[in-house]
Scaffold this motif. Structure first.
Motif, short mmCIF file in Angstrom:
data_model
loop_
_atom_site.label_atom_id
_atom_site.label_comp_id
_atom_site.label_asym_id
_atom_site.label_seq_id
_atom_site.Cartn_x
_atom_site.Cartn_y
_atom_site.Cartn_z
N TYR A 178 -7.42 6.80 -0.32
CA TYR A 178 -7.45 6.34 -1.37
C TYR A 178 -8.79 5.21 -1.71
O TYR A 178 -8.68 4.60 -1.08
CB TYR A 178 -6.54 6.34 -2.57
N ARG B 263 1.33 8.81 -6.49
CA ARG B 263 0.79 8.44 -5.56
C ARG B 263 1.33 8.22 -4.57
O ARG B 263 2.86 6.98 -5.19
CB ARG B 263 -0.39 7.81 -5.53
N TYR C 57 1.22 6.27 -0.74
CA TYR C 57 0.62 5.84 0.54
C TYR C 57 0.79 4.51 1.16
O TYR C 57 1.43 4.31 0.99
CB TYR C 57 -1.21 5.60 -0.20
N SER D 134 -3.13 8.85 2.50
CA SER D 134 -2.10 9.28 1.69
C SER D 134 -1.29 10.24 2.33
O SER D 134 -1.25 10.44 3.38
CB SER D 134 -3.20 10.39 1.25
#
Length: 661
Positions: free
Chosen positions: A26, A68, A70, A76
C-alpha cells in the motif's frame, strides 16, 4: 457463551500462501507503535503486561465489511492469510483500525513462527488484537491505553480467529515467570496510561525476552558441505550507524523445503561485492547477495565481538525492510518496582492441596492406572497464580461428586496447555497417544466428515489424564454411549450479550422456571461458570434429541414472549444485537456439549460451573461467586444438589398438554 463444538461448519479451505514477493504494498498505511528492548521483568502498578506473540505484526482497517490487512511496512496480508481477512470482513463496524499480531499455532497451541512461514488451511491461525486506533473513523490514539483496550474488548466479536489480547496489571515478575514456564518468547510491558504514537519506538512500551530472538539481514551464503544441498549457511548482519555489521552465520533450522525456498529467493540478488565492505570471518567460500531479505533467528547469547552464538534460522520475514533492521539497544535503566494494594502472592491464592496424590513429574498410580503428570508448576492463571498442578488436584478432589456426570459420555476436549491467556484448541479424537486403558467411543462426525474415537471419562484416572493434557474445563455430551441419540436431560443455555446485566439473566431463568413449573417439569439451575446460567430438565433418556430440542424450543419461545425487550432466539450475535440474551435451545443436539457440573472454566478467578438451588437464583447472585477456592466447602455444606437430573425424567406428553401444546 459456550463454544459450539460439534455443529460448527468446516472451515473454508485455502491454498498455500503466496510467496512474499507477490505481496502488493500500500502507498498509504499506518506504521504501528513499536517497543524498546528491556532487560528484566518488573512489578509496577502503573504498567500492564501482555504476551509477546511470535508472529507477524498486522494492522487492520475495517469499514463496514471493507478491509485492509497489512504488515508494519505496508505489505498486504489479504491473500497470505485469507482466513483472518474473511473473519475481519464480518465485523460490521465503521472506520475501525486495529493493531495486533497474526500467529500460527502448533499442535500444543503455542505460537510458531516457522508454521506461519508455511501457513495453509490445516494450520490454526489467530489474529491477536491488542490495541485500537480509530472508532467510527475518529482517532482514539490520545486516550490512555487501558481505555483504548476497554473500547477494543467491547468492539471485537466472538471468534476463534480474531481474539482480544488480554493483559495482567502490575505483576510483571509473576507474569514473566508464567511466560517462561510456557516456553513463550517473552512479554510486552506497557504503561497503562500511555498514548499511541504511530511509527515510534517508545519507552512506554518495552519488550522483555525469554527466548533470545532477533531479525537479521541475509548478506550471503556459504557453499554446501557433506550431504547438504544448495548452501551451507546464511551470512547475517544488522545495520549499525548506517553500515551493515556482521553478526554471525547460521546453518541450522532448515529442512529441504526451506533450503530450496531461501535459495531460490537469493538467486536474483547475487552479487560479486560483499555488502559489509570489510572482511568477515567465514570458514568457506561465500556467495554474496544484495542485502534485501530479512530473517528471524534465535540464539543463546551475544559474544564480546558482537556475534550471535548458536543462531538458528526461524524463517524469512516479509514485514520489514532490510534497512530497518538495526542492532537492538536496550532501554536505559530499571523500572522502579511498586507493589499495588491489590497484589497478592500466588501461594496465597492456591487451592488447598490434596493429600492423597503427590503431584510431580514422576509416575503415579491412580486407581491401578499409571500416569505421568508433566509441567505441574506451569501457571495457568497468571493473575491468581493457579497452576496446572492445581487443576489436577482439583479434579482429583472433586471426582466423587463429578464422576456421575461424566460416566459413559463422550468428551469434546478443549485443551489449553499454556493457560487461560493463551489460545486453546479442540481435540476430539483420542488418537494413538491415549493410554490403552482409556475408554473410547467411535462415532462418525458430520462436521469432521470422519469417524472419531471420543474419549469417555469412566474413571478418575481418565479425568486426571485429561487435566494433564491441559483440559481446564470438561465438556461431556448430554447422552451416553449406551443410548447416544437419547439425552438424559435437555438444557436451556441463557447466554447474555455484551450489554445485558446478570440481573436480566436471573430474570430470564426465573421466567423459564415458571413455564416449566406450569408444565409440571422439574428443573435444575447451575452457573455456566462464565456469564450465563444453564437450566436442566431431566428426561431419563426416554426421548430423542429432536424431541428434546422441540420441547426446549417451545419453552424458549414462551420465555421470549414474556421478555421481548432483552431476550432473543437469534443465535447470531451480529443479528440479535448487544443487548439481547440468547435463549439457546439448540444445545439439544447430538455432539453438542456444555461445561459439566463442577467443571472449572478458563476464566478470571478460576470459576466453577456450579449447581444452584432455585432460591439462590435472585438478585445478588454473581457468576464469580463459586470458584476453585470455595466450591468444596459449598459441596460439603449442601451436598450434590444436582443429582436429580440423572433420575426419572419428565412425562413430555403431559407437559406439552399442560402448556396447551
Amino acid at each position: 457463551m459456550l463454544p459450539k463444538r460439534e455443529e460448527e461448519p468446516a472451515p473454508k479451505t485455502y491454498k498455500q500462501r503466496h510467496p512474499p514477493s507477490t505481496n502488493k504494498k500500500y502507498t498509504h498505511f499506518i506504521k504501528p507503535m513499536l517497543a524498546k528492548l528491556h532487560e528484566g521483568a518488573f512489578d509496577n502498578e502503573d504498567w500492564i503486561f501482555e504476551i509477546k506473540w511470535d508472529g507477524y505484526r498486522a494492522v487492520a482497517e475495517v469499514d463496514k465489511g471493507n478491509v485492509r490487512l497489512y504488515s508494519r511496512n505496508g505489505l498486504s496480508f489479504e491473500t497470505d492469510y485469507p482466513i483472518v481477512y474473511e473473519a475481519l470482513k464480518k465485523i460490521k463496524k465503521q472506520g475501525l483500525v486495529l493493531d495486533g499480531e497474526i500467529v500460527a499455532l502448533d499442535e500444543n497451541g503455542k505460537p510458531s513462527f516457522q508454521l506461519l512461514q508455511q501457513y495453509d488451511s490445516s494450520t490454526p491461525l489467530c489474529y491477536y488484537v491488542f490495541d485500537c486506533l480509530k472508532v467510527n473513523g475518529i482517532s482514539i490514539e490520545d486516550k490512555p491505553l487501558l481505555e483504548r483496550k476497554a473500547i477494543l474488548q467491547k468492539l471485537l466479536p466472538e471468534s476463534n480467529i480474531i481474539s482480544y489480547c488480554d493483559h495482567v496489571a502490575a505483576r510483571g515478575k509473576d507474569f514473566f515467570k508464567a511466560v517462561k514456564t510456557s516456553g513463550l518468547e517473552g512479554m510486552i510491558a506497557k504503561r497503562a496510561d500511555s498514548t499511541y504514537h504511530e511509527g515510534t519506538r517508545s519507552s512506554s512500551w518495552l519488550k522483555v525476552k525469554h527466548i533470545l530472538t532477533e531479525e537479521a539481514v541475509i548478506a550471503g551464503y556459504t557453499a554446501p558441505r557433506g550431504g547438504r544441498k544448495l548452501f551451507g549457511a546464511l551470512v547475517l548482519g544488522v545495520y549499525k550507524n548506517g553500515k551493515l555489521v556482521y553478526i554471525g552465520h547460521t546453518g541450522t533450522g532448515f529442512d529441504d523445503k526451506t533450503l530450496r525456498q531461501v535459495y531460490d529467493r537469493l538467486q536474483p540478488l547475487r552479487t560479486d561485492t560483499s555488502p559489509f565492505g570489510v572482511r568477515v570471518p567465514v570458514n568457506s567460500a561465500v556467495t554474496w547477495v544484495v542485502p534485501r531479505l530479512v530473517c528471524n533467528i534465535k540464539y543463546t547469547e551475544v559474544t564480546e565481538g558482537g556475534n550471535r552464538r548458536h543462531p538458528v534460522f526461524m524463517g524469512l520475514r516479509v514485514d520489514k525492510e532490510a534497512q530497518d533492521v538495526h542492532e537492538e539497544v536496550k532501554d536505559g535503566g530499571p523500572i522502579q518496582a511498586h507493589k499495588t494494594k491489590n497484589m497478592r502472592t500466588a501461594t496465597k491464592n492456591k487451592a488447598e492441596p490434596v493429600k492423597d496424590i503427590a503431584i510431580s513429574d514422576k509416575e503415579q498410580t491412580i486407581g491401578g492406572r499409571t500416569l505421568i503428570f508433566t509441567n505441574t508448576d506451569k501457571v495457568f492463571w497468571p493473575k491468581e497464580g493457579y497452576t496446572k498442578g492445581d487443576v489436577i488436584n482439583y479434579y482429583n478432589t472433586i471426582y466423587p461428586y463429578m464422576g456421575k456426570y461424566l460416566k459413559d459420555r463422550p468428551q469434546s476436549l478443549l485443551r489449553m496447555p499454556n493457560g487461560i491467556l493463551s489460545p486453546g484448541f479442540f481435540h476430539k479424537d483420542a488418537g494413538d497417544n491415549a493410554p490403552e486403558w482409556v475408554d473410547t467411543y467411535k462415532m462418525f462426525s458430520e462436521s469432521a466428515d470422519k469417524e472419531i474415537n471420543y474419549i469417555v471419562c469412566n474413571e478418575k484416572a481418565t479425568l486426571l489424564y485429561l487435566a494433564n493434557l491441559g483440559c481446564i474445563e470438561i465438556n461431556p455430551w448430554c447422552s451416553r454411549v449406551t443410548r447416544p441419540d437419547h439425552p438424559d436431560y435437555l438444557v436451556l443455555d441463557i447466554d447474555p450479550s455484551e450489554k445485558n446485566t446478570f440481573g436480566q439473566v436471573i430474570e430470564t431463568a426465573n421466567v423459564i422456571k415458571e413455564i416449566l413449573d406450569r408444565a409440571g417439569a422439574d428443573s435444575y439451575p447451575k452457573t455456566s461458570g462464565a456469564t450465563g446460567l444453564h437450566v436442566y430438565v431431566p428426561l431419563g433418556a426416554k426421548y430423542t434429541y429432536e424431541q428434546a430440542k422441540d420441547f426446549a424450543h417451545l419453552v424458549a419461545v414462551m420465555a421470549h414472549e414474556q421478555l421481548p425487550k432483552f431476550t432473543s432466539l437469534e443465535r447470531s450475535l451480529s443479528k440479535r444485537g448487544k443487548n439481547q440474551i440468547y435463549i439457546d435451545f439448540l444445545q439439544n443436539r447430538r455432539g453438542q456439549t456444555l461445561a459439566s457440573p463442577y467443571s472449572l472454566r478458563p476464566k478470571p478467578g478460576a470459576t466453577v460451573s456450579t449447581p444452584l438451588d432455585w432460591s439462590e437464583v435472585k438478585d445478588g447472585l454473581l457468576p464469580s461467586d463459586h470458584t476453585i477456592e470455595n466450591i468444596l466447602t459449598r459441596i460439603k455444606k449442601k451436598g450434590d444438589i444436582f443429582a436429580a437430573v440423572l433420575k426419572k425424567g419428565i412425562d413430555m406428553k403431559k407437559c406439552l398438554k399442560a402448556l396447551g401444546g
